[in-house]
Motif scaffolding. Structure first.
Motif, PDB file in Angstrom:
ATOM      1  N   ASP A 206       0.837  -1.200   0.000  1.00  0.00           N
ATOM      2  CA  ASP A 206       0.000   0.000   0.000  1.00  0.00           C
ATOM      3  C   ASP A 206       0.875   1.256   0.000  1.00  0.00           C
ATOM      4  N   ASP A 207       1.975   1.216   0.750  1.00  0.00           N
ATOM      5  CA  ASP A 207       2.914   2.345   0.735  1.00  0.00           C
ATOM      6  C   ASP A 207       3.486   2.568  -0.664  1.00  0.00           C
ATOM      7  N   VAL A 208       3.783   1.470  -1.353  1.00  0.00           N
ATOM      8  CA  VAL A 208       4.378   1.565  -2.690  1.00  0.00           C
ATOM      9  C   VAL A 208       3.391   2.154  -3.697  1.00  0.00           C
ATOM     10  N   VAL A 209       2.175   1.617  -3.738  1.00  0.00           N
ATOM     11  CA  VAL A 209       1.217   2.071  -4.754  1.00  0.00           C
ATOM     12  C   VAL A 209       0.721   3.487  -4.477  1.00  0.00           C
ATOM     13  N   ASN A 210       0.836   3.940  -3.220  1.00  0.00           N
ATOM     14  CA  ASN A 210       0.404   5.295  -2.886  1.00  0.00           C
ATOM     15  C   ASN A 210       1.546   6.303  -2.872  1.00  0.00           C
ATOM     16  N   PHE A 211       2.754   5.860  -3.148  1.00  0.00           N
ATOM     17  CA  PHE A 211       3.918   6.748  -3.061  1.00  0.00           C
ATOM     18  C   PHE A 211       3.764   7.949  -3.995  1.00  0.00           C
ATOM     19  N   ILE A 212       3.516   7.700  -5.260  1.00  0.00           N
ATOM     20  CA  ILE A 212       3.349   8.795  -6.221  1.00  0.00           C
ATOM     21  C   ILE A 212       2.017   9.518  -6.034  1.00  0.00           C
ATOM     22  N   PRO A 213       0.886   8.809  -5.905  1.00  0.00           N
ATOM     23  CA  PRO A 213      -0.381   9.517  -5.715  1.00  0.00           C
ATOM     24  C   PRO A 213      -0.401  10.457  -4.520  1.00  0.00           C
ATOM     25  N   ALA A 214       0.204  10.057  -3.395  1.00  0.00           N
ATOM     26  CA  ALA A 214       0.193  10.909  -2.205  1.00  0.00           C
ATOM     27  C   ALA A 214       0.948  12.207  -2.453  1.00  0.00           C
ATOM     28  N   ARG A 215       2.087  12.110  -3.110  1.00  0.00           N
ATOM     29  CA  ARG A 215       2.884  13.312  -3.386  1.00  0.00           C
ATOM     30  C   ARG A 215       2.232  14.183  -4.443  1.00  0.00           C
ATOM     31  N   LEU A 216       1.634  13.539  -5.425  1.00  0.00           N
ATOM     32  CA  LEU A 216       0.917  14.303  -6.436  1.00  0.00           C
ATOM     33  C   LEU A 216      -0.301  14.989  -5.820  1.00  0.00           C
ATOM     34  N   ALA A 217      -1.017  14.279  -4.956  1.00  0.00           N
ATOM     35  CA  ALA A 217      -2.187  14.850  -4.294  1.00  0.00           C
ATOM     36  C   ALA A 217      -1.803  16.061  -3.457  1.00  0.00           C
ATOM     37  N   GLY A 218      -0.680  15.965  -2.748  1.00  0.00           N
ATOM     38  CA  GLY A 218      -0.228  17.093  -1.942  1.00  0.00           C
ATOM     39  C   GLY A 218       0.038  18.327  -2.780  1.00  0.00           C
ATOM     40  N   ARG A 219       0.724  18.137  -3.898  1.00  0.00           N
ATOM     41  CA  ARG A 219       1.054  19.271  -4.766  1.00  0.00           C
ATOM     42  C   ARG A 219      -0.190  19.839  -5.455  1.00  0.00           C
ATOM     43  N   LEU A 220      -1.097  18.959  -5.861  1.00  0.00           N
ATOM     44  CA  LEU A 220      -2.327  19.437  -6.495  1.00  0.00           C
ATOM     45  C   LEU A 220      -3.211  20.164  -5.489  1.00  0.00           C
ATOM     46  N   MET A 221      -3.196  19.746  -4.236  1.00  0.00           N
ATOM     47  CA  MET A 221      -3.962  20.440  -3.215  1.00  0.00           C
ATOM     48  C   MET A 221      -3.389  21.826  -2.940  1.00  0.00           C
ATOM     49  N   ILE A 222      -2.079  21.955  -3.021  1.00  0.00           N
ATOM     50  CA  ILE A 222      -1.467  23.287  -2.870  1.00  0.00           C
ATOM     51  C   ILE A 222      -1.956  24.209  -3.981  1.00  0.00           C
ATOM     52  N   PHE A 223      -1.962  23.698  -5.202  1.00  0.00           N
ATOM     53  CA  PHE A 223      -2.463  24.478  -6.335  1.00  0.00           C
ATOM     54  C   PHE A 223      -3.942  24.806  -6.146  1.00  0.00           C
ATOM     55  N   ALA A 224      -4.719  23.814  -5.724  1.00  0.00           N
ATOM     56  CA  ALA A 224      -6.159  24.006  -5.545  1.00  0.00           C
ATOM     57  C   ALA A 224      -6.462  24.978  -4.413  1.00  0.00           C
ATOM     58  N   ALA A 225      -5.582  25.059  -3.414  1.00  0.00           N
ATOM     59  CA  ALA A 225      -5.804  25.988  -2.307  1.00  0.00           C
ATOM     60  C   ALA A 225      -5.908  27.422  -2.824  1.00  0.00           C
ATOM     61  N   GLY A 226      -5.087  27.751  -3.814  1.00  0.00           N
ATOM     62  CA  GLY A 226      -5.163  29.081  -4.408  1.00  0.00           C
ATOM     63  C   GLY A 226      -6.484  29.293  -5.130  1.00  0.00           C
ATOM     64  N   LEU A 227      -6.972  28.259  -5.803  1.00  0.00           N
ATOM     65  CA  LEU A 227      -8.251  28.368  -6.510  1.00  0.00           C
ATOM     66  C   LEU A 227      -9.408  28.575  -5.536  1.00  0.00           C
ATOM     67  N   CYS A 228      -9.268  28.037  -4.323  1.00  0.00           N
ATOM     68  CA  CYS A 228     -10.334  28.133  -3.324  1.00  0.00           C
ATOM     69  C   CYS A 228     -10.211  29.380  -2.448  1.00  0.00           C
ATOM     70  N   GLY A 229      -9.219  30.204  -2.707  1.00  0.00           N
ATOM     71  CA  GLY A 229      -9.026  31.396  -1.896  1.00  0.00           C
ATOM     72  C   GLY A 229      -8.438  31.107  -0.536  1.00  0.00           C
ATOM     73  N   MET A 230      -7.779  29.968  -0.381  1.00  0.00           N
ATOM     74  CA  MET A 230      -7.160  29.600   0.887  1.00  0.00           C
ATOM     75  C   MET A 230      -5.696  30.018   0.895  1.00  0.00           C
ATOM     76  N   ASP A 231      -5.014  29.733   1.986  1.00  0.00           N
ATOM     77  CA  ASP A 231      -3.640  30.195   2.183  1.00  0.00           C
ATOM     78  C   ASP A 231      -2.659  29.258   1.471  1.00  0.00           C
ATOM     79  N   ARG A 232      -2.482  29.477   0.159  1.00  0.00           N
ATOM     80  CA  ARG A 232      -1.602  28.604  -0.616  1.00  0.00           C
ATOM     81  C   ARG A 232      -0.146  28.737  -0.174  1.00  0.00           C
ATOM     82  N   LYS A 233       0.274  29.945   0.167  1.00  0.00           N
ATOM     83  CA  LYS A 233       1.658  30.156   0.596  1.00  0.00           C
ATOM     84  C   LYS A 233       1.966  29.346   1.848  1.00  0.00           C
ATOM     85  N   ASN A 234       1.054  29.385   2.825  1.00  0.00           N
ATOM     86  CA  ASN A 234       1.265  28.625   4.052  1.00  0.00           C
ATOM     87  C   ASN A 234       1.132  27.131   3.798  1.00  0.00           C
ATOM     88  N   ALA A 235       0.247  26.746   2.865  1.00  0.00           N
ATOM     89  CA  ALA A 235       0.102  25.329   2.512  1.00  0.00           C
ATOM     90  C   ALA A 235       1.419  24.778   1.978  1.00  0.00           C
TER      91      ALA A 235
END
Length: 334
Positions: A206-235
């Motif tokens: 499970d750690d192996v198959v989620n290695f890339i998705p977890a990191r991609l999800a984190g980076r996409l959430m940072i991008f999405a935080a800006g779209l939602c008007g949230m604190d992207r810099k702090n994210a």
């Protein structure tokens, strides 16, 4: 089948947003769970109750469950596509819809927010106990709210981004492959007396198959935080600082982003099966946690899901275009 995966995933994603989990139908993940329980009982009877025996049994559990969970949907889809393309497409779309959990995650977590806002602590604890694995009987309102926000953050990867990626790669069969591994980890991946060795291989896989998705999800959430008007810099700041503050190599990535985007502090010590587990905190307490943070977490999760779908669709289109160009050239050369 390759030509129909992309529209099936997109339509399945939209159906999930519209209708959520089809509770009127037996969910395929529950079937996978029954399969895990069935093989666990058999394998524990076959292999000796030793460290090596349990680890070997755990390997066979993964082989049996992932093999059946992937092969059966694949064979059924091939059969239906062979009979009539629209029959295959309909089943593929429906399974893509079932394997995504975007709206279900929102619905269940918003029940926690409603309970917290009602001022009923026992009701709040019961509501959050439905979506978390930790002990909830001693949580206060802040603890309940934090647990719900953390669940939304973690499942933004496990329940949305990762399934979307595997669906885009392998269609519904790819989604079942991922879900079988993820379900095994949730059922046997505990470090307790019963599963410390038996569940080792499932947890590592499970750690192996989620290695890339977890990191991609984190980076996409940072991008999405800006779209939602949230604190992207702090994210971004908290992600860089706290993403490795977890025993799991993947779990803290999306939780760190969520804490930073909301300007709150998450994680910390938690009780599991009556035992206190010491955990570091994620983020800084720039403001108090409040019930409305659950809604904000869901908004960020939805935005990240949409960005993931668009990105994965564009990548699949690019790969299909490249395949359509390179394959004929190679065949003509032969």
């Amino acid at each position: 089948m390759l030509d129909y995966i992309l529209p099936a995933v997109i339509l399945g994603f939209l159906l999930d947003l519209l209708f959520g989990d089809p509770v009127w139908l037996y969910h395929p993940v529950r079937i996978i769970g029954k399969l895990i329980t069935f093989f666990e009982k058999i394998l524990r009877a076959v292999f000796p109750n030793t460290k090596a025996g349990e680890r070997t049994a755990g390997v066979f559990l993964v082989i049996c469950v992932t093999g059946i969970s992937t092969a059966v949907p694949l064979l059924l889809l091939r059969l239906l596509y062979g009979l009539h393309v629209w029959a295959g497409f309909a089943l593929e779309t429906f399974w893509c819809y079932q394997l995504l959990a975007t709206k279900a995650l929102k619905v269940e977590s918003m029940r926690v927010q409603t309970a917290v806002q009602s001022g009923d602590l026992e009701k709040s604890r019961r509501a959050v106990s439905m979506i978390v694995g930790r002990d909830t009987q001693n949580l206060d309102f802040e603890g309940v709210t934090k647990a719900a926000v953390e669940t939304v953050a973690e499942n933004a990867s496990d329940g949305v981004v990762a399934p979307l990626l595997f669906l885009m790669i392998g269609g519904a069969a790819g989604g079942f492959f991922y879900k079988s591994i993820n379900t095994m980890d949730s059922m046997v991946g505990y470090k307790n007396d019963r599963y410390r060795y038996f569940g080792t291989f499932a947890a590592r896989l499970d750690d192996v198959v989620n290695f890339i998705p977890a990191r991609l999800a984190g980076r996409l959430m940072i991008f999405a935080a800006g779209l939602c008007g949230m604190d992207r810099k702090n994210a971004l700041k908290i992600y860089r600082r706290d993403r490795k503050k977890h025993a799991s190599p993947n779990s803290a990535h999306t939780e760190a982003v969520m804490a930073g985007a909301l300007d709150i502090q998450l994680a910390g010590d938690a009780w599991y099966f009556g035992k206190l587990h010491k955990k570091p905190t994620l983020g800084d307490p720039l403001r108090p946690v409040e019930a409305e943070d659950i809604r904000r977490a869901n908004r960020l999760m939805y935005a990240a899901a949409l960005v993931t779908l668009i990105l994965a669709a564009l990548l699949r289109l690019a790969c299909l275009g490249l395949y359509g160009y390179v394959w004929p050239v190679l065949m003509s050369g032969l």
